[in-house]
Write a protein that holds these residues in place. Structure first.
Motif, PDB file in Angstrom:
ATOM      1  N   LEU A   1       3.307  -3.805   0.680  1.00 36.38           N
ATOM      2  CA  LEU A   1       3.367  -2.615  -0.181  1.00 36.38           C
ATOM      3  C   LEU A   1       2.246  -1.625   0.149  1.00 36.38           C
ATOM      4  O   LEU A   1       2.475  -0.407   0.161  1.00 36.38           O
ATOM      5  CB  LEU A   1       3.317  -3.032  -1.651  1.00 36.38           C
ATOM      6  N   VAL A   2       1.060  -2.132   0.438  1.00 38.69           N
ATOM      7  CA  VAL A   2      -0.049  -1.259   0.832  1.00 38.69           C
ATOM      8  C   VAL A   2       0.308  -0.542   2.139  1.00 38.69           C
ATOM      9  O   VAL A   2       0.070   0.656   2.301  1.00 38.69           O
ATOM     10  CB  VAL A   2      -1.368  -2.051   0.968  1.00 38.69           C
ATOM     11  N   HIS A   3       0.912  -1.288   3.071  1.00 38.92           N
ATOM     12  CA  HIS A   3       1.345  -0.696   4.345  1.00 38.92           C
ATOM     13  C   HIS A   3       2.351   0.436   4.118  1.00 38.92           C
ATOM     14  O   HIS A   3       2.361   1.432   4.847  1.00 38.92           O
ATOM     15  CB  HIS A   3       1.957  -1.778   5.246  1.00 38.92           C
ATOM     16  N   LEU A   4       3.167   0.308   3.084  1.00 40.11           N
ATOM     17  CA  LEU A   4       4.150   1.343   2.771  1.00 40.11           C
ATOM     18  C   LEU A   4       3.520   2.563   2.104  1.00 40.11           C
ATOM     19  O   LEU A   4       4.183   3.571   1.899  1.00 40.11           O
ATOM     20  CB  LEU A   4       5.247   0.783   1.849  1.00 40.11           C
ATOM     21  N   GLY A   5       2.231   2.452   1.739  1.00 43.25           N
ATOM     22  CA  GLY A   5       1.543   3.582   1.133  1.00 43.25           C
ATOM     23  C   GLY A   5       1.259   3.432  -0.349  1.00 43.25           C
ATOM     24  O   GLY A   5       0.776   4.366  -0.995  1.00 43.25           O
TER      25      GLY A   5
ATOM     26  N   LYS B   1      -3.647  -0.005  -3.706  1.00 44.35           N
ATOM     27  CA  LYS B   1      -3.935  -1.439  -3.771  1.00 44.35           C
ATOM     28  C   LYS B   1      -3.662  -2.033  -5.160  1.00 44.35           C
ATOM     29  O   LYS B   1      -3.015  -3.085  -5.278  1.00 44.35           O
ATOM     30  CB  LYS B   1      -5.391  -1.690  -3.356  1.00 44.35           C
ATOM     31  N   GLU B   2      -4.129  -1.391  -6.214  1.00 42.55           N
ATOM     32  CA  GLU B   2      -3.955  -1.934  -7.563  1.00 42.55           C
ATOM     33  C   GLU B   2      -2.478  -2.067  -7.936  1.00 42.55           C
ATOM     34  O   GLU B   2      -2.038  -3.100  -8.452  1.00 42.55           O
ATOM     35  CB  GLU B   2      -4.677  -1.057  -8.595  1.00 42.55           C
ATOM     36  N   THR B   3      -1.699  -1.031  -7.652  1.00 42.71           N
ATOM     37  CA  THR B   3      -0.264  -1.076  -7.937  1.00 42.71           C
ATOM     38  C   THR B   3       0.418  -2.123  -7.073  1.00 42.71           C
ATOM     39  O   THR B   3       1.278  -2.875  -7.556  1.00 42.71           O
ATOM     40  CB  THR B   3       0.375   0.310  -7.706  1.00 42.71           C
ATOM     41  N   ALA B   4       0.015  -2.202  -5.808  1.00 45.22           N
ATOM     42  CA  ALA B   4       0.599  -3.186  -4.893  1.00 45.22           C
ATOM     43  C   ALA B   4       0.356  -4.606  -5.387  1.00 45.22           C
ATOM     44  O   ALA B   4       1.266  -5.445  -5.374  1.00 45.22           O
ATOM     45  CB  ALA B   4       0.031  -3.001  -3.494  1.00 45.22           C
ATOM     46  N   VAL B   5      -0.854  -4.897  -5.845  1.00 48.96           N
ATOM     47  CA  VAL B   5      -1.190  -6.228  -6.360  1.00 48.96           C
ATOM     48  C   VAL B   5      -0.333  -6.549  -7.585  1.00 48.96           C
ATOM     49  O   VAL B   5       0.246  -7.636  -7.687  1.00 48.96           O
ATOM     50  CB  VAL B   5      -2.692  -6.328  -6.693  1.00 48.96           C
ATOM     51  N   ASN B   6      -0.233  -5.594  -8.508  1.00 46.12           N
ATOM     52  CA  ASN B   6       0.554  -5.812  -9.726  1.00 46.12           C
ATOM     53  C   ASN B   6       2.044  -5.990  -9.429  1.00 46.12           C
ATOM     54  O   ASN B   6       2.698  -6.867  -9.999  1.00 46.12           O
ATOM     55  CB  ASN B   6       0.351  -4.657 -10.708  1.00 46.12           C
ATOM     56  N   ASP B   7       2.567  -5.170  -8.531  1.00 45.56           N
ATOM     57  CA  ASP B   7       3.986  -5.279  -8.189  1.00 45.56           C
ATOM     58  C   ASP B   7       4.276  -6.564  -7.413  1.00 45.56           C
ATOM     59  O   ASP B   7       5.304  -7.210  -7.644  1.00 45.56           O
ATOM     60  CB  ASP B   7       4.443  -4.062  -7.392  1.00 45.56           C
TER      61      ASP B   7
END
Length: 123
Positions: free
Chosen positions: A85-89, A92-98
C-alpha cells in the motif's frame, strides 16, 4: 478451534512482543493492544485451550508450533500488505491500518499474487 480475527491479532501481538522483549505476559499484551486485563485473560484462556499458546506457572506465554505458524502468517501479511500500500502511494499510517483490516480476510491466492508482485518489483 476455528480462530477468529481477534485470536489472530492476539497471536500476532504475542509474536511481535516475543521478538521485541523475549518474554510475554498478559499485562504486556494488554498494554500493547490497549485492552483490559480481563479481556486479555479471557483471550489467553481461549488460545491456551485451543492449543495455540502455552502459559507457564509464572504467567509467561509462548506460542506453540501451531500458534507460531498462524502468527507468522498474519504478521507476514501485515508487513507485505503495508509495504504494498505504501508503494501504491498510501501514507504509512493509513497503510498500516488498512493492512490490519485486510490481513484477516484476504484469500491465500490473492495474497500470494500480491507477494509475488512485490518480490518481482523489488528484484
Amino acid at each position: 478451534m476455528n480462530l477468529q480475527e481477534s485470536g489472530e491479532m492476539y497471536l500476532e501481538t504475542i509474536l511481535i512482543l516475543s521478538n521485541e522483549k523475549g518474554t510475554v505476559r498478559s499485562i504486556d499484551i494488554a498494554g500493547y493492544m490497549g485492552f483490559s486485563k480481563p479481556s486479555v485473560s479471557r483471550a489467553v484462556g481461549l488460545l491456551k485451550n485451543g492449543g495455540y499458546i502455552i502459559v507457564d506457572s509464572d504467567g509467561f506465554i509462548t506460542l506453540t508450533d501451531v500458534g507460531y505458524e498462524v502468527a507468522s502468517k498474519i504478521y507476514e501479511r501485515h508487513t507485505m500488505l503495508t509495504d504494498f500500500l505504501v508503494h501504491l502511494g498510501v501514507d504509512k499510517e493509513t497503510a498500516v491500518n488498512d493492512a490490519c483490516k485486510m490481513e484477516h480476510d484476504i484469500s491465500d491466492k490473492t495474497f500470494e499474487a500480491i507477494k509475488k508482485h512485490i518480490i518481482e518489483f523489488q528484484s
